[in-house]
Design an enzyme around this catalytic site. Structure first.
Site, PDB file in Angstrom:
ATOM      1  N   ARG A  35      39.142  48.386  52.024  1.00  0.00           N
ATOM      2  CA  ARG A  35      38.295  49.090  50.715  1.00  0.00           C
ATOM      3  C   ARG A  35      36.781  49.758  51.298  1.00  0.00           C
ATOM      4  O   ARG A  35      36.217  48.794  51.836  1.00  0.00           O
ATOM      5  CB  ARG A  35      38.558  48.444  49.446  1.00  0.00           C
ATOM      6  CG  ARG A  35      38.348  49.238  48.095  1.00  0.00           C
ATOM      7  CD  ARG A  35      38.359  48.167  47.012  1.00  0.00           C
ATOM      8  NE  ARG A  35      37.129  47.937  46.565  1.00  0.00           N
ATOM      9  CZ  ARG A  35      36.928  46.938  45.391  1.00  0.00           C
ATOM     10  NH1 ARG A  35      37.879  46.733  44.553  1.00  0.00           N
ATOM     11  NH2 ARG A  35      35.633  46.982  44.824  1.00  0.00           N
ATOM     12  N   ARG A  62      29.111  46.242  32.332  1.00  0.00           N
ATOM     13  CA  ARG A  62      28.410  45.617  33.337  1.00  0.00           C
ATOM     14  C   ARG A  62      27.035  45.610  33.308  1.00  0.00           C
ATOM     15  O   ARG A  62      26.000  45.001  33.920  1.00  0.00           O
ATOM     16  CB  ARG A  62      28.630  46.506  34.792  1.00  0.00           C
ATOM     17  CG  ARG A  62      29.778  45.900  35.580  1.00  0.00           C
ATOM     18  CD  ARG A  62      30.137  46.899  36.728  1.00  0.00           C
ATOM     19  NE  ARG A  62      30.409  46.426  37.959  1.00  0.00           N
ATOM     20  CZ  ARG A  62      31.768  46.171  38.372  1.00  0.00           C
ATOM     21  NH1 ARG A  62      32.675  46.626  37.816  1.00  0.00           N
ATOM     22  NH2 ARG A  62      32.048  45.682  39.577  1.00  0.00           N
ATOM     23  N   ARG A  86      40.176  40.710  52.458  1.00  0.00           N
ATOM     24  CA  ARG A  86      40.757  42.069  51.696  1.00  0.00           C
ATOM     25  C   ARG A  86      40.134  42.804  52.813  1.00  0.00           C
ATOM     26  O   ARG A  86      40.635  44.198  52.913  1.00  0.00           O
ATOM     27  CB  ARG A  86      40.240  42.179  50.462  1.00  0.00           C
ATOM     28  CG  ARG A  86      40.950  43.242  49.749  1.00  0.00           C
ATOM     29  CD  ARG A  86      40.564  43.465  48.472  1.00  0.00           C
ATOM     30  NE  ARG A  86      39.139  43.703  48.138  1.00  0.00           N
ATOM     31  CZ  ARG A  86      38.688  43.780  47.153  1.00  0.00           C
ATOM     32  NH1 ARG A  86      39.358  43.691  45.918  1.00  0.00           N
ATOM     33  NH2 ARG A  86      37.495  44.034  46.755  1.00  0.00           N
ATOM     34  N   ARG A 108      26.636  43.882  46.379  1.00  0.00           N
ATOM     35  CA  ARG A 108      27.680  44.045  45.136  1.00  0.00           C
ATOM     36  C   ARG A 108      27.279  42.471  44.565  1.00  0.00           C
ATOM     37  O   ARG A 108      27.316  42.503  43.275  1.00  0.00           O
ATOM     38  CB  ARG A 108      29.264  44.157  45.375  1.00  0.00           C
ATOM     39  CG  ARG A 108      29.231  45.565  45.640  1.00  0.00           C
ATOM     40  CD  ARG A 108      30.676  45.776  46.352  1.00  0.00           C
ATOM     41  NE  ARG A 108      32.012  45.196  45.866  1.00  0.00           N
ATOM     42  CZ  ARG A 108      33.021  44.772  46.493  1.00  0.00           C
ATOM     43  NH1 ARG A 108      33.156  45.037  47.881  1.00  0.00           N
ATOM     44  NH2 ARG A 108      33.826  44.357  46.027  1.00  0.00           N
ATOM     45  N   LYS A 161      39.636  39.726  38.971  1.00  0.00           N
ATOM     46  CA  LYS A 161      39.842  40.568  37.519  1.00  0.00           C
ATOM     47  C   LYS A 161      40.748  41.486  37.763  1.00  0.00           C
ATOM     48  O   LYS A 161      41.667  41.601  37.097  1.00  0.00           O
ATOM     49  CB  LYS A 161      38.455  41.306  37.459  1.00  0.00           C
ATOM     50  CG  LYS A 161      37.181  40.558  37.454  1.00  0.00           C
ATOM     51  CD  LYS A 161      36.033  41.546  37.189  1.00  0.00           C
ATOM     52  CE  LYS A 161      35.698  42.618  38.100  1.00  0.00           C
ATOM     53  NZ  LYS A 161      35.144  41.954  39.355  1.00  0.00           N
TER      54      LYS A 161
HETATM   55  P1  AP5 Z   1      40.599  41.127  42.854  1.00  0.00           P
HETATM   56  O1  AP5 Z   1      41.577  40.961  42.076  1.00  0.00           O
HETATM   57  O2  AP5 Z   1      40.517  42.445  43.581  1.00  0.00           O
HETATM   58  O3  AP5 Z   1      39.182  40.955  42.358  1.00  0.00           O
HETATM   59  P2  AP5 Z   1      38.118  41.623  41.565  1.00  0.00           P
HETATM   60  O4  AP5 Z   1      37.390  40.503  40.593  1.00  0.00           O
HETATM   61  O5  AP5 Z   1      38.903  42.639  40.969  1.00  0.00           O
HETATM   62  O6  AP5 Z   1      37.291  42.366  42.453  1.00  0.00           O
HETATM   63  P3  AP5 Z   1      36.821  43.684  43.043  1.00  0.00           P
HETATM   64  O7  AP5 Z   1      36.181  43.656  44.522  1.00  0.00           O
HETATM   65  O8  AP5 Z   1      37.273  44.682  42.472  1.00  0.00           O
HETATM   66  O9  AP5 Z   1      35.324  43.613  42.143  1.00  0.00           O
HETATM   67  P4  AP5 Z   1      34.390  44.565  41.783  1.00  0.00           P
HETATM   68  O10 AP5 Z   1      33.664  44.139  40.776  1.00  0.00           O
HETATM   69  O11 AP5 Z   1      33.186  44.526  42.998  1.00  0.00           O
HETATM   70  O12 AP5 Z   1      34.800  46.055  42.009  1.00  0.00           O
HETATM   71  P5  AP5 Z   1      35.178  47.106  41.167  1.00  0.00           P
HETATM   72  O13 AP5 Z   1      36.066  47.883  41.679  1.00  0.00           O
HETATM   73  O14 AP5 Z   1      35.316  46.802  39.531  1.00  0.00           O
HETATM   74  O15 AP5 Z   1      40.772  39.930  43.939  1.00  0.00           O
HETATM   75  C1  AP5 Z   1      39.927  40.009  45.342  1.00  0.00           C
HETATM   76  C2  AP5 Z   1      40.634  39.670  46.545  1.00  0.00           C
HETATM   77  O16 AP5 Z   1      41.058  38.110  46.239  1.00  0.00           O
HETATM   78  C3  AP5 Z   1      42.025  40.208  46.547  1.00  0.00           C
HETATM   79  O17 AP5 Z   1      42.269  40.473  47.882  1.00  0.00           O
HETATM   80  C4  AP5 Z   1      43.058  39.367  46.015  1.00  0.00           C
HETATM   81  O18 AP5 Z   1      44.198  39.539  46.495  1.00  0.00           O
HETATM   82  C5  AP5 Z   1      42.149  37.832  46.179  1.00  0.00           C
HETATM   83  N1  AP5 Z   1      42.694  37.141  45.106  1.00  0.00           N
HETATM   84  C6  AP5 Z   1      42.864  37.159  43.997  1.00  0.00           C
HETATM   85  N2  AP5 Z   1      43.107  36.073  43.340  1.00  0.00           N
HETATM   86  C7  AP5 Z   1      42.810  35.121  44.232  1.00  0.00           C
HETATM   87  C8  AP5 Z   1      43.298  33.575  44.117  1.00  0.00           C
HETATM   88  N3  AP5 Z   1      43.488  33.038  43.016  1.00  0.00           N
HETATM   89  N4  AP5 Z   1      43.112  32.976  45.061  1.00  0.00           N
HETATM   90  C9  AP5 Z   1      42.865  33.748  46.537  1.00  0.00           C
HETATM   91  N5  AP5 Z   1      42.752  34.964  46.501  1.00  0.00           N
HETATM   92  C10 AP5 Z   1      42.957  35.662  45.231  1.00  0.00           C
HETATM   93  O19 AP5 Z   1      33.906  48.130  41.175  1.00  0.00           O
HETATM   94  C11 AP5 Z   1      33.597  48.815  42.524  1.00  0.00           C
HETATM   95  C12 AP5 Z   1      32.012  49.577  42.404  1.00  0.00           C
HETATM   96  O20 AP5 Z   1      32.384  50.582  41.215  1.00  0.00           O
HETATM   97  C13 AP5 Z   1      30.920  48.775  41.828  1.00  0.00           C
HETATM   98  O21 AP5 Z   1      30.304  48.086  43.039  1.00  0.00           O
HETATM   99  C14 AP5 Z   1      30.109  49.840  41.287  1.00  0.00           C
HETATM  100  O22 AP5 Z   1      29.328  50.802  42.396  1.00  0.00           O
HETATM  101  C15 AP5 Z   1      31.267  50.563  40.495  1.00  0.00           C
HETATM  102  N6  AP5 Z   1      31.508  50.488  39.148  1.00  0.00           N
HETATM  103  C16 AP5 Z   1      32.901  49.993  38.634  1.00  0.00           C
HETATM  104  N7  AP5 Z   1      32.437  49.635  37.417  1.00  0.00           N
HETATM  105  C17 AP5 Z   1      31.523  50.088  37.115  1.00  0.00           C
HETATM  106  C18 AP5 Z   1      30.555  50.033  35.871  1.00  0.00           C
HETATM  107  N8  AP5 Z   1      30.970  49.347  34.395  1.00  0.00           N
HETATM  108  N9  AP5 Z   1      29.176  50.175  35.791  1.00  0.00           N
HETATM  109  C19 AP5 Z   1      28.493  50.751  36.844  1.00  0.00           C
HETATM  110  N10 AP5 Z   1      29.299  50.710  38.115  1.00  0.00           N
HETATM  111  C20 AP5 Z   1      30.601  50.463  37.992  1.00  0.00           C
HETATM  112 MG    MG Z   2      38.875  44.942  40.991  1.00  0.00          MG
END
Ligand code: AP5
Ligand code: MG
Length: 191
Positions: free
Chosen positions: A134, A89, A128, A145, A14
């Site tokens: 992280r 979410r 990662r 997660r 994402k």
């Molecule tokens: P990346 O692009 O970072 O993927 P992502 O989908 O953004 O994954 P996240 O880990 O950020 O998702 P998340 O939903 O757990 O975390 P968030 O920060 O939103 O890619 C992942 C890895 O793969 C990277 O190393 C990248 O380089 C690699 N990659 C990418 N594309 C690739 C490809 N094609 N091939 C190979 N490798 C690739 O949320 C964190 C926390 O915040 C949540 O757990 C929750 O506690 C809280 N939170 C956030 N939003 C909310 C909400 N709306 N409501 C409640 N709690 C929330």
């Molecule tokens: Mg992300």
């Protein structure tokens, strides 16, 4: 004004793809994960609440997120559009987002859902963890997660589908190829 949601489990790409989409279409990228990590870093009141949930791989309460979104939308009145990453979410968040946008005479144009299998997600997040450290990229939290996503967030796909806004895109392959598939969907909105 085009407003997008990029949707998918942890590790789906994402964040990676949002940055590119935001640049190509001049959209404001809103990553709730990044906003929350910054709140945790500066130890704000909301950051202290959020940390407890984030460290466990659980969802931060809707109320906290809705307040953040309200502020962000208000602070960005003059942008070309938004790409929401990691929000909504829950059903409550999705309904609130629709209401907030409606209030400004706006709406979500398209939801881009990245499809990536479980093994690949685990592999990416473990990798990662070694590279970036992280706080929530620890084996136990990664699994929590993913479980939280399956239980609380994946059901939202039905909500978007019912609105006729859902586009599913394979999220495996090179970052460039995935970006091509995403933008072939987004481009249709501009024609
Ligand atoms: P990346 O692009 O970072 O993927 P992502 O989908 O953004 O994954 P996240 O880990 O950020 O998702 P998340 O939903 O757990 O975390 P968030 O920060 O939103 O890619 C992942 C890895 O793969 C990277 O190393 C990248 O380089 C690699 N990659 C990418 N594309 C690739 C490809 N094609 N091939 C190979 N490798 C690739 O949320 C964190 C926390 O915040 C949540 O757990 C929750 O506690 C809280 N939170 C956030 N939003 C909310 C909400 N709306 N409501 C409640 N709690 C929330
Ligand atoms: Mg992300």
């Amino acid at each position: 004004m085009v407003n997008l949601i990029i949707f998918g489990p942890p590790g789906a790409g994402k964040g990676t793809q949002s940055v590119r989409i935001a640049q190509k279409y001049q959209l404001k990228h809103i990553s709730t994960g990044e906003i929350l990590r910054e709140e945790v870093r500066i130890e704000s009141k909301c950051g202290r609440v959020a940390k407890v949930y984030m460290d466990e791989g659980k969802l931060v309460p809707d109320e906290v997120l809705i307040n953040i979104l309200r502020r962000v939308i208000d602070e960005n009145r003059y942008v070309n559009g938004f790409i929401f990453d990691g929000f909504p979410r829950t059903l409550v968040q999705a309904e609130e987002l629709d209401k907030m946008l409606h209030h400004e005479d706006l709406s979500i144009s398209l939801v881009l859902s990245l499809i990536v299998d479980h093994e690949e997600l685990i592999e990416r997040l473990y990798k990662r963890a070694l590279q970036e450290g992280r706080a929530d990229d620890k084996a136990r939290v990664i699994h929590q997660r993913l479980e939280t996503y399956n239980k609380m967030t994946a059901p939202l796909l039905d909500y978007f589908e019912a609105q006729g806004k859902l586009a599913t895109v394979p999220g495996i392959g090179t970052i460039d190829d995935i970006f091509q598939s995403l933008y072939s969907n987004i481009d249709k909105l501009y024609h």
